[in-house]
Every structure is written in structure tokens, then in C-alpha cells.
Design a protein around this motif. Sequence first.
Motif, PDB file in Angstrom:
ATOM      1  N   ARG A 133     -37.537 -37.447  -3.433  1.00 50.36           N
ATOM      2  CA  ARG A 133     -36.241 -38.087  -3.236  1.00 50.36           C
ATOM      3  C   ARG A 133     -36.350 -39.277  -2.294  1.00 50.36           C
ATOM      4  NH1 ARG A 133     -33.154 -33.958  -4.029  1.00 50.36           N
ATOM      5  NH2 ARG A 133     -33.990 -32.855  -2.204  1.00 50.36           N
ATOM      6  N   ASP A 134     -37.208 -39.153  -1.307  1.00 53.33           N
ATOM      7  CA  ASP A 134     -37.374 -40.237  -0.339  1.00 53.33           C
ATOM      8  C   ASP A 134     -38.251 -41.377  -0.860  1.00 53.33           C
ATOM      9  OD1 ASP A 134     -35.812 -38.943   1.509  1.00 53.33           O
ATOM     10  OD2 ASP A 134     -37.496 -37.953   2.512  1.00 53.33           O
ATOM     11  N   TYR A 135     -39.206 -41.065  -1.742  1.00 46.11           N
ATOM     12  CA  TYR A 135     -40.249 -42.044  -2.056  1.00 46.11           C
ATOM     13  C   TYR A 135     -40.323 -42.493  -3.519  1.00 46.11           C
ATOM     14  CZ  TYR A 135     -42.231 -40.713   2.506  1.00 46.11           C
ATOM     15  OH  TYR A 135     -42.426 -40.484   3.823  1.00 46.11           O
ATOM     16  N   TYR A 136     -39.855 -41.682  -4.434  1.00 49.69           N
ATOM     17  CA  TYR A 136     -40.164 -41.886  -5.855  1.00 49.69           C
ATOM     18  C   TYR A 136     -39.749 -43.263  -6.372  1.00 49.69           C
ATOM     19  CZ  TYR A 136     -40.196 -41.039 -10.903  1.00 49.69           C
ATOM     20  OH  TYR A 136     -40.413 -41.122 -12.245  1.00 49.69           O
ATOM     21  N   PHE A 137     -38.547 -43.690  -6.028  1.00 43.21           N
ATOM     22  CA  PHE A 137     -37.995 -44.895  -6.655  1.00 43.21           C
ATOM     23  C   PHE A 137     -38.448 -46.189  -5.982  1.00 43.21           C
ATOM     24  CE2 PHE A 137     -35.018 -41.506  -7.816  1.00 43.21           C
ATOM     25  CZ  PHE A 137     -35.017 -41.653  -9.187  1.00 43.21           C
ATOM     26  N   THR A 138     -39.147 -46.071  -4.860  1.00 39.82           N
ATOM     27  CA  THR A 138     -39.578 -47.287  -4.167  1.00 39.82           C
ATOM     28  C   THR A 138     -41.092 -47.405  -4.071  1.00 39.82           C
ATOM     29  OG1 THR A 138     -39.332 -46.151  -2.032  1.00 39.82           O
ATOM     30  CG2 THR A 138     -37.455 -47.440  -2.808  1.00 39.82           C
ATOM     31  N   ALA A 139     -41.826 -46.513  -4.703  1.00 43.74           N
ATOM     32  CA  ALA A 139     -43.284 -46.582  -4.649  1.00 43.74           C
ATOM     33  C   ALA A 139     -43.788 -47.783  -5.448  1.00 43.74           C
ATOM     34  CB  ALA A 139     -43.895 -45.304  -5.203  1.00 43.74           C
ATOM     35  N   GLU A 140     -44.741 -48.483  -4.881  1.00 46.61           N
ATOM     36  CA  GLU A 140     -45.382 -49.581  -5.609  1.00 46.61           C
ATOM     37  C   GLU A 140     -46.362 -49.031  -6.635  1.00 46.61           C
ATOM     38  OE1 GLU A 140     -48.338 -53.376  -4.667  1.00 46.61           O
ATOM     39  OE2 GLU A 140     -47.276 -52.388  -3.029  1.00 46.61           O
ATOM     40  N   ASP A 144     -47.455 -45.266  -8.204  1.00 47.90           N
ATOM     41  CA  ASP A 144     -47.159 -43.833  -8.265  1.00 47.90           C
ATOM     42  C   ASP A 144     -48.301 -43.113  -8.980  1.00 47.90           C
ATOM     43  OD1 ASP A 144     -46.200 -41.268  -8.530  1.00 47.90           O
ATOM     44  OD2 ASP A 144     -44.495 -41.804  -9.805  1.00 47.90           O
ATOM     45  N   LYS A 179     -46.294 -45.626   3.237  1.00 47.69           N
ATOM     46  CA  LYS A 179     -45.663 -46.659   4.048  1.00 47.69           C
ATOM     47  C   LYS A 179     -46.554 -47.879   4.233  1.00 47.69           C
ATOM     48  CE  LYS A 179     -42.593 -43.550   6.562  1.00 47.69           C
ATOM     49  NZ  LYS A 179     -42.289 -42.870   7.850  1.00 47.69           N
ATOM     50  N   GLY A 219     -48.159 -48.429  -0.011  1.00 42.67           N
ATOM     51  CA  GLY A 219     -47.253 -48.385  -1.157  1.00 42.67           C
ATOM     52  C   GLY A 219     -47.656 -47.419  -2.248  1.00 42.67           C
TER      53      GLY A 219
END
Length: 376
Positions: A18-25, A27, A331, A334
Amino acid sequence: MALVTMRLRSAPLEDWLRDYYFTAEIDISSSGVHSYSMAELRALTGLEHAEIDGLVFDDGYSLGAPAVRSAIARRWGGLEPETVMTTSGSGEAISLVLMALLRPGDEVVVVQPGYHLLVEFAAGLGCSVRPWRLTAGTGWRPSLDELSGLVTEHTRAIIINFPQNPTGTSITEAELSTLLSLAASVDAYVLSDEAFTDLTYDSAPLPTVAARYERGVSFNTFSKAFGLPGLRFGWCIGPPALLAECVRIRDYTTLHVSPLVELLALGVLGNAEAFMKPRRELARANRDAVGDWAAAHPDLVSLVRPAGGVSAFPRLEGIADVDAFCDDLFKRRGTLVIPGSCFGAPEHIRLGFGGRPEPLAEGLGRLTRALEQARA
């Protein structure tokens, strides 16, 4: 039907994503294959815009549209449509079956490490959960002797997931037969999450448990081997009497699957191999790449080659705090992986290899550099 009171613990995997999935460069965490677009879905199914435009948004069938249930029954197990229920992803199917089947105090065997829904939901229902533990030291191989020691005359259900998430381990067809015989000896149900059945590499897919055992329930989904997680389509196959109990619960929640989702699902089911075959071939090549990467860096990682699925579960060598390492990897570089603590194995990470090869190679490179720096 008795009402149940849920006491669920948080799901660390979902909290992390929820914290990281949509903003990962980059995955390289996922347990599914590279997702298809609507244009690709239409091309592979031959679905025309006129068919979509003709859809009327009426209510749907409680157990699923008859044509969709028939298509599932034909492909998985050759059973009757009456044994099939369509759901919003396999997660709904699993939770409905567990709520319909289990009562506080029931003994339930679960595989650990494992996906939180398969491990924690029974505990939330007040069941006595008995872990069937997999260990890296045995190559994550499930021990049927250990399982035999866990099963008693009070065992209500054995919950399995082979090929398994997150380790990628599996069992043979002969071992599955032994497991079903063990369950039959105490009249236990076998609840089988078969999301990765069609993602195997060194052996044929395991048979559908529901077709092999009268108290077997099989779950599946478009979210893994089909590359359609956002469609939120799943199903279960099991005894019609149990499905009727699921409907009693569903009458208070989702009622049915959207007719639009079932229209698209029917087209996909009629062209299943067109969706799965190219993704399976890609995953096979990616699995080799991950194996070569691990073999080239034995001082950094140790890896058991997965037999199925699209996730590996390597141990990070010399990393004292894997959660902090994964947080820093995201962080500063990415790159998203899942810390093994989300599955109760804090020295490991879940590494997904179902996506495109270029991001996988880049992600592995970033992971390597982060591990080298952490150990310097």
C-alpha cells in the motif's frame, strides 16, 4: 448458518504494498505475470465493441453466469457447473468458503511461510491453527511425514497452495494423492489455492483437487497466470452444498460478480492458452535469469530454484535487518521487493520474475549494488 465474529490481524504484505506499489520505479516484487491491457484482451478474445455496448447492467447470478460456470467446469476438472461459483478475485472465494466451513475451535492446518489470507483468516475465525512449516534448509520441500503428525481426528481443513507463494515450491501428483488420502482418513476438507497451477516449469500442472476429492475445494483467479489482476475475477470449485452456504454469506456482502466482468471473463476463458502461454514462456526465461543471477552472487544471496509460480524467495546473506534494507532499496534506488517478514521469514525477500525482462535485469542490478554496499 451461525454468525462469526472476525478478529483479523493486519496483513503486513498489503501494508507494505500500500505504501510502495504505485510509486515504485522498478517493481520486482509481484507474484503475478506482466499485465495485459484492454486492447490486448480484445485482440486475444475477438471481443467486439458491439458486444460490450449491448451489455445491460442488470443484477447477476449469485453463483455466477451459467455460461461462465460451465466454461470453468470444463477446463478445470471436467466437473458439473453446479460445483462452480464465480467471485471477485479468488480472495472472495477463499474468505467465503472459510466463513461457511469453519467454526471457532476447529483445527486447521496451514502452510507457512504463506499468503496471509491462507494463513491468518482461519485464526481470525477463532480456529486452532497448526502450521505445516517449510524451511530453507530442506529447499522448502513440504514433508508429508510432518503433515501426518499435524493431522488429527479433529482436523477440519488442510489449506494448501502448490505451487506455493512465496517460495515457489510444489509437490508431486503422487504426494498430492497421499495428502488427499490423509485428509480422507479424518474426513477433513482440503482447500487448495491453485492460482499458480498453470505456471509450472519442470513438471505437468497438478490436477484440480476438487475433481480428485469429494471434500476438496479448488480456488483460482485471473490475477496470476492470466495477467489480469485488475479484472478482479476468480472462482472456486467445490461441493454444491458448501457453495450454497457461501451464497448465504454473500447475500449480505457482494451479492454477485459484475456482468461486465463476467462478459470479459467468458472471452478469456475461451482463449485461456492465448493469455497464459506467452506469459509462461516469459516467466521461464526470467526464472533462468534469476537463477543465473543468484549463482553469480553466492556471497550475497542463497536461492532455492522455484518449481512454479513467478516468485523466488532468496535469503539475503549478511543483512541484519532485511526490512530496513528493503525500505532503503525503495527510497534510494526506486526498487520494490517484499521483505520476508511479511511471510514470517525475516531473512528472505520475495522477488517476482513474472514481468518484462528489462525491468527485471535493471532491478536485479540495483539489488546487487545495494547488497554490495550494505556489506562493504
